[in-house]
Scaffold this active site. Structure first.
Site, PDB file in Angstrom:
ATOM      1  CB  ALA A 111      -0.918   0.004   1.221  1.00 23.89           C
ATOM      2  CE1 TYR A 234       1.539   1.222  20.496  1.00 26.18           C
ATOM      3  CE2 TYR A 234       0.742   3.451  20.907  1.00 26.18           C
ATOM      4  CZ  TYR A 234       0.803   2.329  20.104  1.00 26.18           C
ATOM      5  OH  TYR A 234       0.158   2.330  18.900  1.00 26.18           O
TER       6      TYR A 234
HETATM    7  P1  NAD Z   1      -2.959  -5.847  11.953  1.00 20.23           P
HETATM    8  O1  NAD Z   1      -1.539  -6.312  11.924  1.00 20.23           O
HETATM    9  O2  NAD Z   1      -3.989  -6.812  12.393  1.00 20.23           O
HETATM   10  O3  NAD Z   1      -3.415  -5.340  10.482  1.00 20.23           O
HETATM   11  C1  NAD Z   1      -2.565  -4.648   9.645  1.00 20.23           C
HETATM   12  C2  NAD Z   1      -3.111  -4.635   8.239  1.00 20.23           C
HETATM   13  O4  NAD Z   1      -2.221  -3.861   7.423  1.00 20.23           O
HETATM   14  C3  NAD Z   1      -3.225  -6.014   7.566  1.00 20.23           C
HETATM   15  O5  NAD Z   1      -4.377  -6.048   6.746  1.00 20.23           O
HETATM   16  C4  NAD Z   1      -1.972  -6.069   6.660  1.00 20.23           C
HETATM   17  O6  NAD Z   1      -2.138  -6.892   5.520  1.00 20.23           O
HETATM   18  C5  NAD Z   1      -1.916  -4.621   6.248  1.00 20.23           C
HETATM   19  N1  NAD Z   1      -0.578  -4.212   5.802  1.00 20.23           N
HETATM   20  C6  NAD Z   1       0.582  -4.181   6.492  1.00 20.23           C
HETATM   21  N2  NAD Z   1       1.573  -3.694   5.708  1.00 20.23           N
HETATM   22  C7  NAD Z   1       1.020  -3.419   4.511  1.00 20.23           C
HETATM   23  C8  NAD Z   1       1.517  -2.889   3.294  1.00 20.23           C
HETATM   24  N3  NAD Z   1       2.780  -2.529   3.148  1.00 20.23           N
HETATM   25  N4  NAD Z   1       0.642  -2.764   2.264  1.00 20.23           N
HETATM   26  C9  NAD Z   1      -0.662  -3.123   2.375  1.00 20.23           C
HETATM   27  N5  NAD Z   1      -1.200  -3.605   3.513  1.00 20.23           N
HETATM   28  C10 NAD Z   1      -0.357  -3.745   4.562  1.00 20.23           C
HETATM   29  O7  NAD Z   1      -2.950  -4.527  12.811  1.00 20.23           O
HETATM   30  P2  NAD Z   1      -4.030  -3.801  13.751  1.00 20.23           P
HETATM   31  O8  NAD Z   1      -3.651  -4.068  15.160  1.00 20.23           O
HETATM   32  O9  NAD Z   1      -5.406  -4.007  13.279  1.00 20.23           O
HETATM   33  O10 NAD Z   1      -3.593  -2.289  13.482  1.00 20.23           O
HETATM   34  C11 NAD Z   1      -4.258  -1.433  12.590  1.00 20.23           C
HETATM   35  C12 NAD Z   1      -4.142  -0.011  13.128  1.00 20.23           C
HETATM   36  O11 NAD Z   1      -4.812   0.056  14.393  1.00 20.23           O
HETATM   37  C13 NAD Z   1      -2.692   0.438  13.380  1.00 20.23           C
HETATM   38  O12 NAD Z   1      -2.566   1.788  13.048  1.00 20.23           O
HETATM   39  C14 NAD Z   1      -2.558   0.250  14.883  1.00 20.23           C
HETATM   40  O13 NAD Z   1      -1.567   1.085  15.442  1.00 20.23           O
HETATM   41  C15 NAD Z   1      -3.947   0.653  15.339  1.00 20.23           C
HETATM   42  N6  NAD Z   1      -4.314   0.202  16.699  1.00 20.23           N
HETATM   43  C16 NAD Z   1      -4.068  -1.063  17.124  1.00 20.23           C
HETATM   44  C17 NAD Z   1      -4.394  -1.423  18.431  1.00 20.23           C
HETATM   45  C18 NAD Z   1      -4.143  -2.816  18.950  1.00 20.23           C
HETATM   46  O14 NAD Z   1      -4.160  -3.010  20.169  1.00 20.23           O
HETATM   47  N7  NAD Z   1      -3.964  -3.783  18.104  1.00 20.23           N
HETATM   48  C19 NAD Z   1      -5.021  -0.493  19.286  1.00 20.23           C
HETATM   49  C20 NAD Z   1      -5.296   0.783  18.802  1.00 20.23           C
HETATM   50  C21 NAD Z   1      -4.938   1.124  17.505  1.00 20.23           C
END
Ligand code: NAD
Length: 395
Positions: A111, A234
């Site tokens: 992406a 964090y």
């Molecule tokens: P995740 O690892 O489950 O999902 C990440 C997604 O990004 C996947 O679909 C993956 O295929 C995609 N991805 C990664 N690199 C890519 C690339 N180069 N090109 C295209 N797609 C790519 O992560 P998540 O925990 O759902 O995190 C998503 C967001 O939510 C992040 O910004 C994270 O900081 C935020 N977040 C996470 C939490 C938590 O506790 N997990 C809490 C609050 C916010």
């Protein structure tokens, strides 16, 4: 083949297609059980295959009957080698979306690259015309910059001094002390380059310059704040600097979208077990204590419950309830004073011996395996399964 979990640290090298499909089915069922959301109808989700992004895609499709385009970076299966969970999740999502008569197309690739942005632009031109909601949910350890070709790596380090605290190996339940060395050299800038807002803005610029954003279009990126105990690694650490940048970028994008009456938001979500969060030291111990407390109070949520509530109550519910920094707070239950006070007390006493009692280590571990389609209720893991599964829209 018979597929079993093969873990290495905080990753699992295998994934189970039937388990992943069951997870998707369960998430769809949750969204449907909550009723329709008068939300966006044409939605682009960047980072759509796991975690919060997948939950966003499912909520859009099955809560608002939206047409969705999903962008993700996952490994398809090859003969004898299972694909990554995001690939199986997407295959299952598309199958169920198609059965429900919903438009669903996916693009598997980087992406951050210009090529993938261009492919998405063309797909929107061909299929949807304009988009009215863009969810930005990438979590990646690396980014190849599209203009310079330089590869940046993000790190999870404190800034200014070493940080020592407890952590848990969630496979064994062993609580131990860890020390993390502070960021050095270009660690902070590099992490901001990977996980900050630059790429989000590039996406929005690419869509806006091609007139692919509908009047009043919204975009939302996800952030995290968390408790005092994880702050040094964090929110006040390298990843926090990236989140500061992401949050600031929301205002820049909002300015850009003024001409179409659009708006960019950051939603601060709850700490959950995802592939991204398992990699952060200290967080797994915090999450296992948090799960215990929130489950005890009947306010535990997974990704799908979080995003369904984000959409139905905040984004399309008429009350964004923004905080003083302009952010949507769907981490409100996690950050409740009574919840945090109890977690803080438990943290002080947590040891290898008592963690299974005072924390929800089983819940953590189960969620971890679930991410890869394992230990999902109702799935027969002894049954032979075809590892090769296609995403209908990807040839
Ligand atoms: P995740 O690892 O489950 O999902 C990440 C997604 O990004 C996947 O679909 C993956 O295929 C995609 N991805 C990664 N690199 C890519 C690339 N180069 N090109 C295209 N797609 C790519 O992560 P998540 O925990 O759902 O995190 C998503 C967001 O939510 C992040 O910004 C994270 O900081 C935020 N977040 C996470 C939490 C938590 O506790 N997990 C809490 C609050 C916010």
């Amino acid at each position: 083949m018979i597929i079993e979990p093969r873990t290495r640290g905080f990753i699992c090298l295998t994934a189970h297609p039937t388990g992943c499909e069951q997870n998707v089915i369960n998430q769809i069922a949750h969204v449907k059980s909550k009723g329709k959301i008068d939300g966006a109808k044409k939605v682009l989700v960047i980072g759509s295959s796991t975690g919060f992004g997948l939950a966003s895609r499912i909520t859009s499709a099955f809560g608002s009957d939206a047409a969705t385009i999903g962008v993700f970076f996952d490994k398809p299966a090859t003969e004898g080698r299972p694909g990554s969970p995001g690939f199986y999740n997407t295959a299952s999502f598309e199958k169920h979306a198609n059965e429900a008569g919903l438009y669903a197309k996916s693009i598997n690739g980087d992406a951050f690259s210009n090529e993938i942005k261009e492919q998405v632009v063309n797909l929107i031109k061909e299929g949807l015309g304009q988009i009215d909601l863009v969810i930005y949910s990438l979590a990646s350890p690396v980014r190849k910059h599209p203009t310079t070709g330089k590869r940046f790596k993000s790190v999870l380090k404190p800034i200014g001094g070493e940080f020592s605290n407890k952590t848990v190996d969630f496979h064994t339940g062993t609580v131990s002390e860890i020390s993390i060395k502070p960021a050095e050299g270009e660690d902070v800038e590099n992490t901001v380059t990977v996980m900050g807002g630059e790429d989000w803005k590039m996406w929005m610029d690419a869509l806006q310059s091609e007139n692919l954003l509908a009047e009043g279009a919204k975009t939302v990126a996800y952030s995290y704040i968390g408790p005092e105990v994880t702050k040094p690694v964090y929110r006040n650490g390298t990843i926090g600097a990236a989140k500061d940048h992401l949050e600031a970028t929301a205002f820049t994008i909002s300015d850009d979208l003024k001409s179409i009456g659009g708006k960019a938001y950051v939603s601060v979500n709850k700490a959950l077990v995802t592939q991204a969060s398992s990699a952060i030291p200290v967080i797994p111990l915090y999450i296992s204590l948090l799960y215990k407390v929130m489950k005890g109070k009947g306010i535990h949520e997974g990704c799908i419950e979080q995003i369904q509530r984000l959409y139905s109550e905040r984004l399309f519910g008429g009350d964004l309830a923004l905080d003083s920094k302009g952010r949507v707070r769907i981490d409100d239950w996690e950050m409740r004073e009574d919840v945090q006070a109890e977690v803080t007390e438990l943290w002080k006493t947590a040891t290898t011996e008592n963690l299974s009692e005072i924390g929800d280590l089983d819940g953590y571990s189960n969620d971890f395996y679930n991410l890869f389609g394992f230990k999902v209720d109702g799935v027969d893991y002894a049954a032979d399964v075809n590892e090769i599964v296609d995403v209908p829209s990807i040839q």
